[in-house]
Motif scaffolding. Structure first.
Motif, PDB file in Angstrom:
ATOM      1  N   ASP A  67       0.867  -1.172   0.000  1.00  0.00           N
ATOM      2  CA  ASP A  67       0.000   0.000   0.000  1.00  0.00           C
ATOM      3  C   ASP A  67       0.910   1.231   0.000  1.00  0.00           C
ATOM      4  O   ASP A  67       2.135   1.099   0.102  1.00  0.00           O
ATOM      5  N   ALA A  68       0.326   2.412  -0.128  1.00  0.00           N
ATOM      6  CA  ALA A  68       1.104   3.655  -0.149  1.00  0.00           C
ATOM      7  C   ALA A  68       2.242   3.542  -1.162  1.00  0.00           C
ATOM      8  O   ALA A  68       3.391   3.868  -0.875  1.00  0.00           O
ATOM      9  N   ALA A  90      -1.259  -6.599  -3.260  1.00  0.00           N
ATOM     10  CA  ALA A  90      -1.559  -5.167  -3.352  1.00  0.00           C
ATOM     11  C   ALA A  90      -2.718  -4.920  -4.314  1.00  0.00           C
ATOM     12  O   ALA A  90      -2.918  -5.658  -5.281  1.00  0.00           O
ATOM     13  N   GLU A  91      -3.474  -3.874  -4.046  1.00  0.00           N
ATOM     14  CA  GLU A  91      -4.603  -3.517  -4.898  1.00  0.00           C
ATOM     15  C   GLU A  91      -4.112  -3.108  -6.292  1.00  0.00           C
ATOM     16  O   GLU A  91      -2.991  -2.614  -6.459  1.00  0.00           O
ATOM     17  N   THR A  94      -2.764   0.339  -6.519  1.00  0.00           N
ATOM     18  CA  THR A  94      -1.388   0.492  -6.046  1.00  0.00           C
ATOM     19  C   THR A  94      -0.405   0.116  -7.142  1.00  0.00           C
ATOM     20  O   THR A  94       0.592   0.811  -7.376  1.00  0.00           O
TER      21      THR A  94
END
Length: 218
Positions: A67-68, A90-91, A94
């Motif tokens: 993330d981030a 992770a999405e 992302t």
């Protein structure tokens, strides 16, 4: 098929120990991985110090970003990483952010998606659409310790990923004897960690990998 590159994984606990590990085999190493364990232990300074000592090597920050994405990618890339890893969980947003951000640099920064057995081919299709250039097929450290061996599923998955156009890295306790299992696949990088770092003669151990590559790739 081009010769695969050889990557040393630095899961050392200190920067000094990591640098010494590379020095012992640097002649035959193409890519240096600042491993997740080293990053957790020493932070982003580990990347900049490794890059300073080995400026001609490709540097991978194995951050396993979940993330981030832009925050971590900025941290890793600006400290000297050429590639950074994102974990396959992770999405998609992302992954897309990471690809977009990597393209803002002029010196060929790239994202690698580190894969475990917990993924779907639908995810892979989304990574491809987002422009992800590299994937890493990873036999997990704990799985190795539990006695999990390379199998048909590994070979078929790696071949399918390569056929989809990804640059594929193979890691997870890879030994010289394992290399022939992947001989019909255009592997981009093989990663060796303990098999080089803990060898009695690390330079010879690295050379054995490079000699084995030459048997199957040109």
């Amino acid at each position: 098929m081009s010769l695969p590159l050889l990557q040393i994984a630095l899961d050392n606990l200190t920067i000094e120990d990591a640098i010494n590990s590379v020095k012992k085999a640097a002649k035959y190493i193409d890519v240096i991985e600042v491993g997740t364990i080293l990053l957790a232990s020493e932070g982003k300074k580990a990347i900049s110090e490794i890059k300073k000592h080995f400026p001609d090597k490709i540097i991978v920050a194995d951050g396993k970003i979940a993330d981030a994405g832009k925050v971590f990618a900025k941290m890793f890339f600006e400290n000297g990483a050429d590639y950074t890893t994102a974990i396959c969980a992770a999405e998609n947003a992302t992954m897309a952010d990471l690809v977009e951000y990597s393209k803002t640099f002029s010196d060929n920064k790239e994202i690698q998606v580190e894969m475990t057995t917990n993924f779907t081919w639908e995810q892979v299709e989304q990574w491809k659409k987002a422009g992800v250039p590299q994937v890493v097929w990873h036999r997990a450290r704990d799985a190795q310790a539990a006695g999990v061996k390379w199998g048909k599923n590994d070979i078929e998955t790696v071949a399918k990923l390569a056929n989809l156009g990804f640059k594929v890295t193979v890691t997870g306790g890879v030994s010289v004897e394992d290399i022939k299992l992947f001989k019909d696949i255009p592997i981009y990088i093989f990663i060796a960690g303990r098999s080089i770092r803990d060898a009695e003669n690390p330079e010879l151990a690295a050379k054995e990998f490079k000699d084995e590559f030459k048997k199957y790739w040109k």
